[in-house]
Design an enzyme around this catalytic site. Structure first.
Site, PDB file in Angstrom:
ATOM      1  N   HIS A 476      47.340  61.920  44.962  1.00  0.00           N
ATOM      2  CA  HIS A 476      47.703  60.660  44.320  1.00  0.00           C
ATOM      3  C   HIS A 476      47.516  59.488  45.280  1.00  0.00           C
ATOM      4  O   HIS A 476      46.912  58.468  44.944  1.00  0.00           O
ATOM      5  CB  HIS A 476      49.168  60.730  43.856  1.00  0.00           C
ATOM      6  N   GLU A 778      37.844  16.824  35.953  1.00  0.00           N
ATOM      7  CA  GLU A 778      39.046  17.654  36.047  1.00  0.00           C
ATOM      8  C   GLU A 778      40.151  17.178  35.121  1.00  0.00           C
ATOM      9  O   GLU A 778      41.312  17.574  35.285  1.00  0.00           O
ATOM     10  CB  GLU A 778      39.532  17.693  37.499  1.00  0.00           C
ATOM     11  N   ASN A 801      40.987  23.761  38.723  1.00  0.00           N
ATOM     12  CA  ASN A 801      42.428  23.859  38.998  1.00  0.00           C
ATOM     13  C   ASN A 801      43.171  22.746  38.250  1.00  0.00           C
ATOM     14  O   ASN A 801      44.128  22.990  37.509  1.00  0.00           O
ATOM     15  CB  ASN A 801      42.698  23.723  40.495  1.00  0.00           C
ATOM     16  N   CYS A 864      33.896  24.029  41.179  1.00  0.00           N
ATOM     17  CA  CYS A 864      34.372  24.179  42.558  1.00  0.00           C
ATOM     18  C   CYS A 864      35.866  24.475  42.650  1.00  0.00           C
ATOM     19  O   CYS A 864      36.439  24.413  43.733  1.00  0.00           O
ATOM     20  CB  CYS A 864      34.033  22.937  43.381  1.00  0.00           C
TER      21      CYS A 864
END
Length: 908
Positions: A476, A778, A801, A864
């Site tokens: 395992h 953005e 983001n 980016c």
């Protein structure tokens, strides 16, 4: 619509194949069931059985663990059919049929769900088994194993109760091994086990097990089978399975199939055996037969690490097993040719006859995956495209894992098996919970266990490395560690582990390791070292370099669609140089605000906080000087390659002192009798500039418009560096990016400033400067008006983001720690949108690309944000949004190169 819920596999009573499934049905039959069917179809020796579909599991679980109408009748019919095919009945007192009940999800989840073996035994059928085999020890051993496993898996009885009973019996019998217990010993254990069962199971919770007012171990095989199937279905949602799926990105709504299969026995004496094997070495990819086997054992003994195994290469030399060993080697060849991949195999040899219990495409380390793909391409089994498609981009992180520094000196404390490559240094911990707790406190740990089990998964995830004193390379610990890319050393037999005392004694020495002591392990060589060994990172050479070169050929080939480019996010020459070594083509994002922090923070603070014009001018000139030198170094490093430089874009508070800390400093100095008037004035200025939501405040292009000296200074530094380098014979290719644009006029006004400064610098130095000016997209509004902005931009680069943050209304600084984990647990979100691009956010990107390209066909488009290094997101960016490049951190560049090639292949 009549939905088939049960599928047969194997032969009928006349030896004719009656298999109803195939390997293409893994979402219906699960991986195990689909491959059992496939092996049966191609004529390999597979014990007959039937598979209950994954969809049945989903229906059963979705109805609150209530059986869908008609399913139990189908299972009863399948049971009767299997009994007819075998000429035996479950529970028969003269010649009993015994079956295994195993899970099988669409994706491999080794050890995460439950299994029951030897089902069908009771007090009558065990006598029939004795009569048929003439081996009473085997029969009683099989019966005690069944009770033990059924009690644990189906009813949740504490497994230690049974192990303690076995240990006590060995003491009384004066033997050391389970295999030394006699038939009489095992028969007594059966009675003890039934007593443990009766004392442990709640009668009110399980009325079906109450006989004459008391709980009894079930003797009815049909009841045994129903309860076992329910337990396997239930194990789909156990903690370890859920955690494993989360770690490996497997959806929770697929369910598991259940395979009911005729038992074959590897514990019928010295001409019987069981094992796990791979058609190639899953650790390093060597073309050899690799694995472990045990004579006179059942399959669970191999993976549990209860006995130390023998290498599969020795199978053909074992008396009574030679022919079966040769047959197994032939099967290896058949399976590799059929699946065109390295296969993972489970087999049993019953009294010299080979039976195949499972096959699947085998899990492997990144090193092995690369070598196997390249070797199979050279062998003509697969194409280069298939070789590239097979490598999991996330696995490449394994090759960037640290290794022992070759120049380091150290003494080897112990040796084990090299189960999973990579090196790790950490404090010894002895339990999964301790590993999680110490890791959460910031400590690096190595989990040290006698052997891991599925419940240890969370500790294995938290640990830097894993060490076990038992188990082989298919145990395992080994299988799970390889899948996670975690260094692992198994079978360190000299480790005498006392988990309760939290210490390890090393056999043959006076060394004792305690919890918290630091050790180093090398999963590539299997060595253990006391103390910390210096680690180094591997380079992109050999097989990885070959695969990535093939990937580059595919992704950059413009004869079959737009090329897929990979850039890097880099803010200093060292990162840029590293990225070039890793194969980055250009810089997709240079974050200039990172150049303002550290020692330079005081300069930018003077500019922002001062009311004095002369002081502000001095700050600007000092920033111009240091920024120019920064850009000279960066553009020299990237000569001949594009370099997208983002104008300053931090939330304002990142430049300023923390007001709470400043208040403490004022109080301290005031108490010491110092003059604090200047500090109070500074605090007052900071308070005036304080924002309720800095991430949506004075940052990005807004900072440039409010403080126009900043973009003037930055563009002058960029252009001056480019001009100087041109005069020195270099080929600088900077591109200026305006961040956080939401309004077209922001782009227009800033571009006017940028172009004016570039023209001034070009004239001053007497050189031509062609510096593109683009926009960082953005914000959702920017996507909606992208066609308007495109008239004033040479390129778009998507900061996903912030685009994710503003599309969701999530604070990316807070959401991941405050509520996204809860959302994921409660299935409000399927994935963290800051890790893998959300489809709605992707649609915003696609909208902006389509609008921008329609208005300005000469534009280029990139991504980016952090998503630029996520393989799943990369495929979507290229194949859905149709961007030209992704940009990511240096260490993710190899991952992005491979993922970009796979995106190209997927598009084809």
């Amino acid at each position: 619509m009549n939905v088939q819920r049960v599928y047969r596999f194997g032969t009928d009573e006349h030896g004719a194949d009656v298999t109803e499934g195939s390997s293409s049905m893994n979402y219906i039959l699960g991986g195990k069931g689909a491959n059992l069917a496939e092996m049966a179809r191609i004529g390999l020796p597979v014990p007959p059985g039937f598979t209950i579909t994954c969809q049945t599991c989903v229906e059963y679980s979705g109805a609150g663990n209530v059986w869908p109408e008609g399913v139990l009748d189908e299972i009863a019919a399948a049971q009767a059919d299997l009994e007819r095919r075998m000429g035996k009945r479950l529970g028969d007192a003269d010649d009993p049929l015994l079956v295994s009940v195993r899970s099988g999800a669409p994706f491999s989840m080794p050890g995460m769900m439950d299994t029951v073996l030897n089902l069908g035994l009771n007090d009558e059928s065990v006598q029939g088994l004795i009569a048929q085999t003439g081996n009473d020890r085997f029969a009683w051993d099989s019966y005690r194993r069944f009770i033990q496993m059924f009690s644990d898996v189906v009813l949740g009885v504490d497994a230690d109760l049974f192990e303690n009973a076995i240990a006590s019996k060995k003491v009384v019998a004066g033997v050391r091994s389970d295999s030394d217990l006699t038939a009489a010993d095992l028969r007594e254990l059966v009675e003890e086990f039934k007593g443990i069962f009766a004392d442990s199971v709640d009668a009110e919770a399980h009325p079906e097990l109450v006989v004459d007012g008391a709980v009894r171990f079930p003797s009815d095989p049909s009841l045994q089978l129903r309860l076992a199937i329910q337990a396997v279905f239930g194990s789909w949602m156990n903690e370890r399975a859920c955690l494993y799926r989360k770690q490996n990105g497997i959806p929770d709504d697929l369910g598991t199939a259940v395979n009911v299969q005729v038992m074959v026995f590897g514990n019928k004496g010295d001409t019987s055996a069981t094992g796990v094997a791979f058609t190639r070495n899953p650790a390093d990819g060597t073309h050899e037969f690799y694995g472990d086997f045990l004579v006179n054992a059942q399959g669970e003994d191999v993976v549990a690490g209860i006995r130390n195994t023998e290498p599969i290469a020795d199978l053909k030399t074992k008396p009574g097993l030679e022919e079966a060993g040769a047959s197994l080697e032939r099967v290896f060849g058949v399976l590799e040719s059929h699946y065109r991949d390295m296969c993972d195999i489970e087999f049993t040899i019953e009294q010299g006859r080979l039976w195949m219990l499972q096959t699947r495409v085998g899990k492997r380390t990144a090193t092995a995956a690369l070598k196997i793909a390249i070797d199979m391409e050279s062998e003509g089994l697969i194409s280069r495209e298939e070789a590239v498609r097979r490598i999991d981009p996330k696995q490449l992180d394994q090759l960037l894992h640290p290794q022992f520094d070759a120049s380091a000196e150290y003494d080897v404390l112990a040796r084990g098996l090299n189960a999973s490559p990579g090196a790790a240094v950490g404090e010894v911990v002895f339990s999964s919970d301790d590993a999680v707790a110490r890791s959460a406190e910031g400590h690096k740990v190595v989990l040290v266990r006698w052997e891991t089990n599925p419940d240890d998964l969370k500790g294995m995830v938290a640990a830097e490395g894993i060490l076990t004193s038992h188990g082989g390379k298919t145990s395992h610990a080994a299988v799970i560690a390889r899948g996670m890319g975690t260094p692992c050393v198994c079978g360190v037999e000299s480790f005498r582990i006392d988990a309760a005392a939290k210490e390890v004694r090393i056999e043959g020495s006076d060394v004792v390791l305690h919890e918290g002591d630091v050790i180093s392990i090398d999963g590539a060589t299997g060595i253990v070292v006391a103390g910390a060994v210096p680690l180094v990172t591997a380079e992109l050479t050999g097989a990885l370099e070959t695969i990535l070169s093939w990937a580059d050929e595919i992704r950059l080939d413009e004869s079959c669609g737009r090329a897929r480019h990979v850039r890097v996010n880099a803010d200093n020459p060292a990162d840029a140089e590293l990225a070039l070594e890793f194969g980055a083509e250009a810089i997709g994002l240079c974050r200039t605000e990172h150049m303002f922090l550290g020692e330079r923070k005081s300069i930018i603070q003077s500019f922002i906080l001062s009311d004095d014009v002369e002081e502000r001018e001095r700050a600007v000139q000092e920033l111009l000087r240091v920024q120019t030198e920064d850009f000279v170094e960066m553009q020299r490093t990237m000569s001949g390659r594009s370099m997208v430089i983002r104008l300053i874009d931090p939330p304002l508070h990142e430049f300023l002192d923390d007001p709470r800390e400043l208040e403490v400093e004022i109080a301290r100095r005031e108490a010491a009798g110092e003059d604090v008037s200047a500090l109070r004035a500074r605090l007052a200025r900071i308070d005036v500039m304080a924002e309720s939501n800095p991430m949506l405040g004075l940052r990005g292009v807004r900072l440039s418009i409010v403080f126009p000296e900043l973009p003037l200074m930055q563009v002058r530094a960029i252009a001056t560096a480019a001009a100087r380098l041109k005069l020195e014979g270099f080929d600088p290719r900077p591109e200026v990016m305006v961040p956080l644009v939401a309004i077209t006029a922001e782009c227009v006004q800033t571009r006017e400033v940028v172009e004016r400064v570039i023209a001034e610098v070009a004239a001053e130095h007497g050189v031509a400067l062609d510096i593109p000016v683009g926009t960082m997209v953005e914000l959702p509004r920017a996507c909606i008006v992208a066609d308007e902005i495109a008239r004033h931009a040479d390129f778009f680069c998507f900061g996903t983001n912030d685009l994710t943050q503003t599309a969701f209304g999530f604070s990316r600084d807070d959401a991941e720690s405050k509520f996204i984990p809860i959302y994921l647990h409660k299935k409000v979100l399927e994935a963290n949108p800051f890790e893998t691009i959300d489809d709605a956010v992707l649609e915003l990107v696609k909208m902006a690309v389509d609008k921008g390209r329609a208005e300005n066909p000469g534009m280029h488009f990139g991504v980016c944000g952090e998503h630029g290094g996520d393989p799943a997101s990369i495929v979507k960016f290229f194949n859905v949004a149709d961007v030209d490049y992704v940009s990511c951190s240096p260490y993710r560049v190899p991952v992005a190169r491979l993922a970009a090639a796979q995106a190209k292949l997927a598009a084809k």
